[in-house]
Scaffold this motif. Structure first.
Motif, PDB file in Angstrom:
ATOM      1  N   ALA A 404     -39.313 -48.793 140.631  1.00  0.00           N
ATOM      2  CA  ALA A 404     -39.599 -47.835 139.552  1.00  0.00           C
ATOM      3  C   ALA A 404     -40.661 -46.856 140.029  1.00  0.00           C
ATOM      4  CB  ALA A 404     -40.056 -48.569 138.306  1.00  0.00           C
ATOM      5  N   VAL A 407     -42.958 -42.995 137.730  1.00  0.00           N
ATOM      6  CA  VAL A 407     -42.863 -43.219 136.287  1.00  0.00           C
ATOM      7  C   VAL A 407     -44.275 -43.222 135.708  1.00  0.00           C
ATOM      8  CG1 VAL A 407     -41.973 -44.669 134.428  1.00  0.00           C
ATOM      9  CG2 VAL A 407     -40.785 -44.621 136.634  1.00  0.00           C
ATOM     10  N   SER A 411     -45.569 -46.822 136.676  1.00  0.00           N
ATOM     11  CA  SER A 411     -45.865 -46.993 138.103  1.00  0.00           C
ATOM     12  C   SER A 411     -47.355 -47.012 138.386  1.00  0.00           C
ATOM     13  CB  SER A 411     -45.211 -45.866 138.917  1.00  0.00           C
ATOM     14  OG  SER A 411     -43.823 -45.804 138.678  1.00  0.00           O
ATOM     15  N   SER A 443     -44.387 -43.965 128.370  1.00  0.00           N
ATOM     16  CA  SER A 443     -44.147 -43.677 129.788  1.00  0.00           C
ATOM     17  C   SER A 443     -43.141 -42.530 129.883  1.00  0.00           C
ATOM     18  CB  SER A 443     -43.624 -44.915 130.526  1.00  0.00           C
ATOM     19  OG  SER A 443     -42.427 -45.388 129.935  1.00  0.00           O
ATOM     20  N   ILE A 445     -39.839 -41.470 131.736  1.00  0.00           N
ATOM     21  CA  ILE A 445     -38.744 -41.924 132.584  1.00  0.00           C
ATOM     22  C   ILE A 445     -37.971 -40.762 133.206  1.00  0.00           C
ATOM     23  CG2 ILE A 445     -38.487 -44.104 131.357  1.00  0.00           C
ATOM     24  CD1 ILE A 445     -36.026 -42.851 129.950  1.00  0.00           C
ATOM     25  N   LYS A 501     -44.363 -38.298 128.259  1.00  0.00           N
ATOM     26  CA  LYS A 501     -44.367 -39.730 127.943  1.00  0.00           C
ATOM     27  C   LYS A 501     -43.876 -39.969 126.529  1.00  0.00           C
ATOM     28  CE  LYS A 501     -48.190 -41.288 130.929  1.00  0.00           C
ATOM     29  NZ  LYS A 501     -49.543 -41.894 130.930  1.00  0.00           N
ATOM     30  N   TYR A 532     -30.065 -44.369 134.320  1.00  0.00           N
ATOM     31  CA  TYR A 532     -31.009 -45.241 135.014  1.00  0.00           C
ATOM     32  C   TYR A 532     -30.527 -45.560 136.431  1.00  0.00           C
ATOM     33  CZ  TYR A 532     -33.949 -46.085 130.960  1.00  0.00           C
ATOM     34  OH  TYR A 532     -34.824 -45.929 129.916  1.00  0.00           O
ATOM     35  N   ARG A 535     -31.358 -42.374 138.325  1.00  0.00           N
ATOM     36  CA  ARG A 535     -32.797 -42.067 138.364  1.00  0.00           C
ATOM     37  C   ARG A 535     -33.528 -42.965 139.359  1.00  0.00           C
ATOM     38  NH1 ARG A 535     -37.587 -40.985 138.744  1.00  0.00           N
ATOM     39  NH2 ARG A 535     -39.089 -40.697 137.053  1.00  0.00           N
TER      40      ARG A 535
END
Length: 555
Positions: A404, A407, A411, A443, A445, A501, A532, A535
């Motif tokens: 991840a 992010v 992260s 967060s 993404i 976020k 996802y 990403r």
């Protein structure tokens, strides 16, 4: 001003709310003493928007039972209401379904029990075909791309803050509401927090609602009295999906027992009481002018009604009950709303496993690793169980795990070894609910265009584009100038590090409330999985994508 035996809420001299509160019903700590910082100019902007010319009835059944079910594209969803039967019309109508403002809206307008207490695009389109703009969901204040686009014949002026009729230029009813009809997006409008460490400029404004000179691009600064300055503050319009107002017992506490800060996409409301209060005043354009309480220019809200609204939300549970192919989701497994209600565990009571062992928020379909049932259901049940393992990070050969990277809010918060070996469960960590168990856990993404070229979504031209210049380069971005369709949490915090976020949403009864993501950009659950996978370069096979999609639809 007289204190009426309760709590007095004041914000920038704009409104005072005498709220007599019974301590045994709402603890003192749950009652907001002041409006959140963003709210006073936002309320002025809401009350300055035009009202619908004609208001029709809500598109709801007359009675919402204590337990019931509704069909959706994946099968049947079930619900349970701890508050029991709720009437939506008549003398005994529940406050959740009662019109509490000037534009005919109730909480139930945008939070429909049949759609997991959110609202689906399919239903919005049906309501438009059946009722047109008479349905309160299409109120100009935020049901239109911008109130100035609504034909003047569909509006009447507000009594507050220079409320204006729509201009109606180059538009019609549907075009003025294209984002709501096509993506289920409502206009969210608010100022930037003062003393922000960035400047913000609108460089693409397809609906003119962010353009200086538009009456909805600014709001009074509160100095409207005889000695006031009569100034204004910029109001920025963004567009977001409504979160579900169900299964909230899973979201109102976090590990440690504190308030979650995750109730709204941007975390702007401290608790459900504040959220219900401010939604009533803003989205419903509460415009009553009391004569006996609060004095001239005040707005009052019955705190007993707000308490009942919150109680209904917290006590409403919904989950997928039947899958079209797997059939009953509680047949040998623990799917469905009854198991969800029985397994409701506040996050404050959960002891997470020590790292690096991942949490397993879902165990509903463990038993289907060797499923029973009719032959036609077996393959689907196996697929759902495999999808659950991929989600939890317990699949064979560590399939479904990913790095991840980039992010913000994840992260840079979790230990590096977790970010390098992440699972879906790291963020969707609340047991059986699927939202996040850590406080204020917004967060980024990458759905809002600021990570395009790095696996994230492209900037959308059908949404505003904001160019944000930070005082210093934030983490995970190549420069201090960032383009995004939605500044997210940064509008509330004033921190460049919070650009884009948003809160981690709950995952139950997804099949009833498409589309997905804050901006409605994922039209299906398969689109969510694809996003996802791209990403984060997860490398899912076609079968694994299908398994994850089937699992999400079974929640």
């Amino acid at each position: 001003m007289q204190h009426l035996g309760g709590v007095l809420i004041a914000a920038a001299g704009l409104f005072c709310l005498p709220l007599p509160v019974a301590a045994q019903e709402v603890p003192e700590s749950a009652v907001p003493k002041t409006a959140p910082r963003y709210f006073p100019p936002t309320l002025r902007a809401a009350l300055g928007a035009p009202l619908p010319a004609v208001i029709g009835n809500e598109s709801l059944p007359g009675v919402i039972p204590a337990k019931g079910s509704d069909r959706n594209p994946s099968g049947v969803a079930g619900f349970i209401s701890d508050e029991g039967v709720a009437r939506t019309i008549g003398a005994k109508e529940h406050p959740f379904f009662k019109s509490l403002g000037a534009n005919g809206r109730s909480c139930g307008t945008c939070h429909q029990p049949s759609q997991a207490m959110s609202v689906s695009v399919a239903d919005i389109k049906t309501r438009f075909r059946r009722f047109g703009v008479r349905d309160p969901i299409f109120a100009p204040v935020d049901g239109a791309n911008c109130p100035t686009l609504v034909p003047a014949s569909e509006t009447r002026p507000s009594r507050f803050y220079g409320g204006r009729r729509g201009r109606g230029s180059n538009s019609d009813s549907a075009r003025a509401r294209s984002l709501l009809l096509n993506f289920g997006l409502f206009r969210i409008f608010m100022p930037v927090r003062t003393a922000a460490d960035f400047t913000i400029k609108v460089t693409h404004d397809p609906y003119g609602c962010n353009t200086p000179g538009n009456p909805h691009a600014s709001a009074s600064d509160g100095n409207d009295g005889a000695n006031g300055t009569g100034g204004s503050v910029p109001i920025f319009s963004m567009y977001r999906r409504p979160l579900m107002s169900a299964n909230l017992a899973f979201k109102t506490e976090t590990l440690g027992g504190g308030p979650s800060g995750n109730i709204m996409w941007d975390g702007r409301e401290p608790n459900l009481f504040s959220q219900a209060l401010n939604a009533t005043l803003g989205h419903a354009q509460r415009d009553n002018r009391p004569t006996s309480e609060g004095g001239q220019g005040s707005l009052t809200v019955d705190s007993a009604e707000i308490r009942k609204i919150v109680a209904y939300e917290v006590g409403f549970f919904t989950a997928q009950q039947v899958d079209n192919r797997a059939r009953a989701l509680d047949d040998g497994a623990k799917g469905g709303v009854v198991h969800l209600r029985e397994n409701m565990i506040p996050a404050s009571k959960v002891v997470p496993p020590p790292p690096p062992t991942p949490s397993r928020p879902f165990d509903e379909f463990d038993a289907w690793s060797t499923p029973n049932g009719a032959r036609f259901a077996l393959a689907q049940r196996l697929s759902i169980q495999r999808g659950q393992a991929l989600f939890n990070g317990t699949a064979p050969d560590r399939r479904g795990r990913f790095a991840a990277r980039d992010v913000p809010g994840f992260s840079d918060v979790v230990p590096p070894f977790i970010a390098a070996d992440a699972t879906c469960a790291n963020c969707h960590s609340i047991l059986h609910g699927g939202s996040n168990s850590f406080p204020a856990s917004q967060s980024n993404i990458g759905v809002s265009g600021d990570f395009q070229g790095r696996g994230g979504a492209r900037l959308r031209k059908d949404l505003p584009i904001f160019t944000i210049t930070c005082e210093s380069k934030p983490a995970f971005h190549p420069s201090n100038v960032i383009e995004t369709n939605d500044p997210g949490r940064a509008m509330i915090s004033g921190r460049c590090a919070d650009i884009g976020k948003s809160s981690v949403p709950s995952l139950r009864n997804l099949a009833s409330r498409a589309p997905f993501f804050r901006d409605g950009s994922a039209r299906t659950l398969a689109d969510v999985v694809d996003f996802y996978n791209q990403r984060f370069g997860i490398g899912l096979t076609r079968q694994e994508k299908t398994d994850l999609t089937n699992f999400l639809a079974a929640l």
